[in-house]
Write a protein that holds these residues in place. Structure first.
Motif, PDB file in Angstrom:
ATOM      1  N   LYS A   1     -46.423 -35.670 -69.380  1.00 51.14           N
ATOM      2  CA  LYS A   1     -45.331 -36.260 -70.157  1.00 51.14           C
ATOM      3  C   LYS A   1     -44.020 -35.651 -69.694  1.00 51.14           C
ATOM      4  N   GLU A   2     -42.984 -36.457 -69.696  1.00 51.60           N
ATOM      5  CA  GLU A   2     -41.674 -36.014 -69.200  1.00 51.60           C
ATOM      6  C   GLU A   2     -41.134 -34.793 -69.939  1.00 51.60           C
ATOM      7  N   GLU A   3     -41.488 -34.610 -71.201  1.00 49.40           N
ATOM      8  CA  GLU A   3     -40.930 -33.487 -71.959  1.00 49.40           C
ATOM      9  C   GLU A   3     -41.622 -32.159 -71.655  1.00 49.40           C
ATOM     10  N   TRP A   4     -42.689 -32.191 -70.880  1.00 45.06           N
ATOM     11  CA  TRP A   4     -43.380 -30.947 -70.528  1.00 45.06           C
ATOM     12  C   TRP A   4     -42.687 -30.256 -69.366  1.00 45.06           C
ATOM     13  N   PRO A   5     -42.696 -28.929 -69.342  1.00 44.55           N
ATOM     14  CA  PRO A   5     -42.174 -28.223 -68.170  1.00 44.55           C
ATOM     15  C   PRO A   5     -43.168 -28.354 -67.020  1.00 44.55           C
ATOM     16  N   ASP A   6     -42.667 -28.430 -65.817  1.00 41.15           N
ATOM     17  CA  ASP A   6     -43.552 -28.443 -64.657  1.00 41.15           C
ATOM     18  C   ASP A   6     -43.947 -27.012 -64.321  1.00 41.15           C
TER      19      ASP A   6
END
Length: 106
Positions: free
Chosen positions: A93-98
């Motif tokens: 998900k985009e809101e997770w840190p990579d």
């Protein structure tokens, strides 16, 4: 072909690095304390602590990714560059840190 070093259950496919996340519920945020000034024009910082706020299933998925990245490092040797967890997770998900595992010589 990469083989996971632990039983896969429903967390990981035994045929690739891809993490099967269809049966998992994820929550993750990352926090850190920087050490010093940015190292490059993009704002990259060296950190003296990393804190993951995540549920247990996410922590297990991160652990599997890190072990898979280590296996890939061993397999590729000096040709290993880096891996992004966001590229290896089906449920990213985009809101997770990579999370990026880099060759220390890169």
């Amino acid at each position: 072909m990469w083989q996971p070093p632990i039983p896969t259950s429903d967390l990981c496919s035994a045929t690739a690095l891809r993490i099967n996340t269809k049966t998992l519920v994820f929550f993750m945020k990352a926090y850190a304390y920087p050490t010093g000034e940015p190292l490059n024009e993009y704002g990259l910082l060296e950190l003296n602590e990393i804190s993951l706020s995540a549920d247990s299933k996410t922590v297990r998925a991160v652990a599997i990714f890190l072990m898979a990245a280590a296996d890939e490092m061993d397999r590729k040797g000096e040709n290993y560059g880096h891996l992004h967890m966001q590229d290896e997770s089906d449920a990213w998900k985009e809101e997770w840190p990579d999370i990026v595992v880099c060759n220390p010589n890169e």
